[in-house]
Design a protein around this motif. Structure first.
Motif, PDB file in Angstrom:
ATOM      1  N   CYS A 181       0.826  -1.207   0.000  1.00 20.12           N
ATOM      2  CA  CYS A 181       0.000   0.000   0.000  1.00 20.12           C
ATOM      3  C   CYS A 181       0.859   1.255   0.000  1.00 20.12           C
ATOM      4  CB  CYS A 181      -0.915   0.011   1.220  1.00 20.12           C
ATOM      5  SG  CYS A 181      -2.186  -1.277   1.201  1.00 20.12           S
ATOM      6  N   TYR A 185      -1.547   4.307   4.202  1.00 17.26           N
ATOM      7  CA  TYR A 185      -2.519   3.224   4.115  1.00 17.26           C
ATOM      8  C   TYR A 185      -1.884   1.943   4.663  1.00 17.26           C
ATOM      9  CZ  TYR A 185      -5.254   6.199   0.968  1.00 17.26           C
ATOM     10  OH  TYR A 185      -5.980   7.229   0.430  1.00 17.26           O
ATOM     11  N   SER A 186      -2.714   1.073   5.171  1.00 19.46           N
ATOM     12  CA  SER A 186      -2.261  -0.234   5.647  1.00 19.46           C
ATOM     13  C   SER A 186      -3.024  -1.330   4.911  1.00 19.46           C
ATOM     14  CB  SER A 186      -2.480  -0.382   7.156  1.00 19.46           C
ATOM     15  OG  SER A 186      -1.589   0.466   7.867  1.00 19.46           O
ATOM     16  N   SER A 188      -4.998  -4.637   4.299  1.00 24.10           N
ATOM     17  CA  SER A 188      -5.902  -5.559   4.978  1.00 24.10           C
ATOM     18  C   SER A 188      -6.068  -6.780   4.081  1.00 24.10           C
ATOM     19  CB  SER A 188      -7.264  -4.902   5.224  1.00 24.10           C
ATOM     20  OG  SER A 188      -8.154  -5.827   5.821  1.00 24.10           O
ATOM     21  N   GLY A 189      -5.512  -7.874   4.505  1.00 25.17           N
ATOM     22  CA  GLY A 189      -5.550  -9.079   3.682  1.00 25.17           C
ATOM     23  C   GLY A 189      -4.151  -9.603   3.431  1.00 25.17           C
ATOM     24  N   THR A 191      -0.473 -10.429   1.905  1.00 25.59           N
ATOM     25  CA  THR A 191       0.547  -9.691   1.145  1.00 25.59           C
ATOM     26  C   THR A 191       0.952 -10.451  -0.113  1.00 25.59           C
ATOM     27  OG1 THR A 191       2.297 -10.740   2.460  1.00 25.59           O
ATOM     28  CG2 THR A 191       1.465  -8.591   3.213  1.00 25.59           C
ATOM     29  N   PRO A 207      -7.058  -8.437  -1.280  1.00 20.66           N
ATOM     30  CA  PRO A 207      -6.772  -7.505  -0.188  1.00 20.66           C
ATOM     31  C   PRO A 207      -7.196  -6.082  -0.561  1.00 20.66           C
ATOM     32  CG  PRO A 207      -4.775  -7.918  -1.428  1.00 20.66           C
ATOM     33  CD  PRO A 207      -5.845  -8.768  -2.045  1.00 20.66           C
ATOM     34  N   CYS A 209      -6.501  -1.671   0.679  1.00 21.58           N
ATOM     35  CA  CYS A 209      -5.714  -0.733   1.480  1.00 21.58           C
ATOM     36  C   CYS A 209      -6.659   0.146   2.317  1.00 21.58           C
ATOM     37  CB  CYS A 209      -4.848   0.149   0.589  1.00 21.58           C
ATOM     38  SG  CYS A 209      -3.525  -0.763  -0.260  1.00 21.58           S
ATOM     39  N   VAL A 210      -6.392   0.169   3.621  1.00 16.43           N
ATOM     40  CA  VAL A 210      -7.216   0.949   4.553  1.00 16.43           C
ATOM     41  C   VAL A 210      -6.467   2.220   4.934  1.00 16.43           C
ATOM     42  CG1 VAL A 210      -8.373   0.953   6.779  1.00 16.43           C
ATOM     43  CG2 VAL A 210      -8.243  -1.168   5.451  1.00 16.43           C
ATOM     44  N   CYS A 212      -5.103   5.173   7.029  1.00 15.38           N
ATOM     45  CA  CYS A 212      -4.800   5.315   8.446  1.00 15.38           C
ATOM     46  C   CYS A 212      -5.473   6.595   9.010  1.00 15.38           C
ATOM     47  CB  CYS A 212      -3.289   5.440   8.657  1.00 15.38           C
ATOM     48  SG  CYS A 212      -2.352   4.008   8.054  1.00 15.38           S
TER      49      CYS A 212
END
Length: 220
Positions: A181, A185-186, A188-189, A191, A207, A209-210, A212
């Motif tokens: 990401c 962003y982090s 989720s799912g 890599t 996955p 990207c969430v 932050c």
């Protein structure tokens, strides 16, 4: 032998398997001094053609010459001429061809191979199930020596959806996907995801990207 309605001309034809030796037609002429009478032609039997593995022979005639057309079964490719003709002395103008057996093809671990022929050359068509694509040409041709012009392609997973606010890197062989990401962003799912050879496509779920939460600095 066919005689014209007025009886002035006669035409000659031969059955399949024979070729005409002599003139194909004659006219009735008044015998006078110096005139010559042509001999009646004959039908000469053509040489024997032999059956070989994978070879089909079809003979036909135009009434004057017999022809032989050759076709190969699926899984064989022809080496030689597809059509030869029987000459007036009963010999053929070329040797009969042979059908060379094609090398065995191993289907990809995911996918199918269908064999077809036009009677002269065998072709193979490789197809993949839904969710997979070929990594090279899916049509192969069997050459006259029985070898194929290409290797059998592999079925690899269709590229996964692009990662919004991130990056998806697909390996050169198309079997591995790696995710990351952008800053802020982090992920989720997973890599890393792998294209499975059992036909179930990619491992795990897509996955995403969430974003932050914003950091607020305290005032002193």
């Amino acid at each position: 032998m066919t005689v014209s309605a007025d009886g002035s001309q006669v035409s000659y034809t031969c059955d399949v398997g024979f070729s005409l030796q002599g003139v194909p037609s004659q006219e009735c002429i008044l015998a006078t001094s110096g005139s010559s009478v042509q001999q009646q032609p004959s039908c000469v039997i053509c040489g024997t053609l032999f059956s070989t593995a994978g070879l089909e022979v079809i003979q036909f005639t135009d009434g004057e010459r017999t022809y032989a057309e050759f076709k190969c079964d699926p899984g064989y490719t022809m080496s030689g001429k597809t059509i030869i003709s029987c000459r007036s002395d009963g010999t053929w103008n070329a040797s009969q061809p042979t059908c060379e057996v094609c090398e065995t093809l191993t289907p990809p671990s995911v996918g199918d191979v269908s064999i077809m022929t036009d009677g002269e050359m065998t072709s193979a068509n490789v197809t993949c199930p839904a969710g997979f694509v070929l990594d090279s040409s899916g049509t192969l041709n069997c050459r006259a020596d029985g070898t194929w012009n290409f290797d059998v392609p592999d079925c690899v997973c269709e590229p996964p959806p692009s990662l919004q606010n991130g990056e998806t890197i697909i390996s050169a062989d198309g079997l591995t996907a790696r995710y990351s990401c952008q800053s802020g962003y982090s992920l989720s799912g997973p890599t890393t995801r792998v294209c499975q050879s059992d036909g179930t496509a990619w491992t795990d779920e897509d996955p995403f990207c969430v974003q932050c939460e914003e950091l607020h600095l305290g005032v002193t």
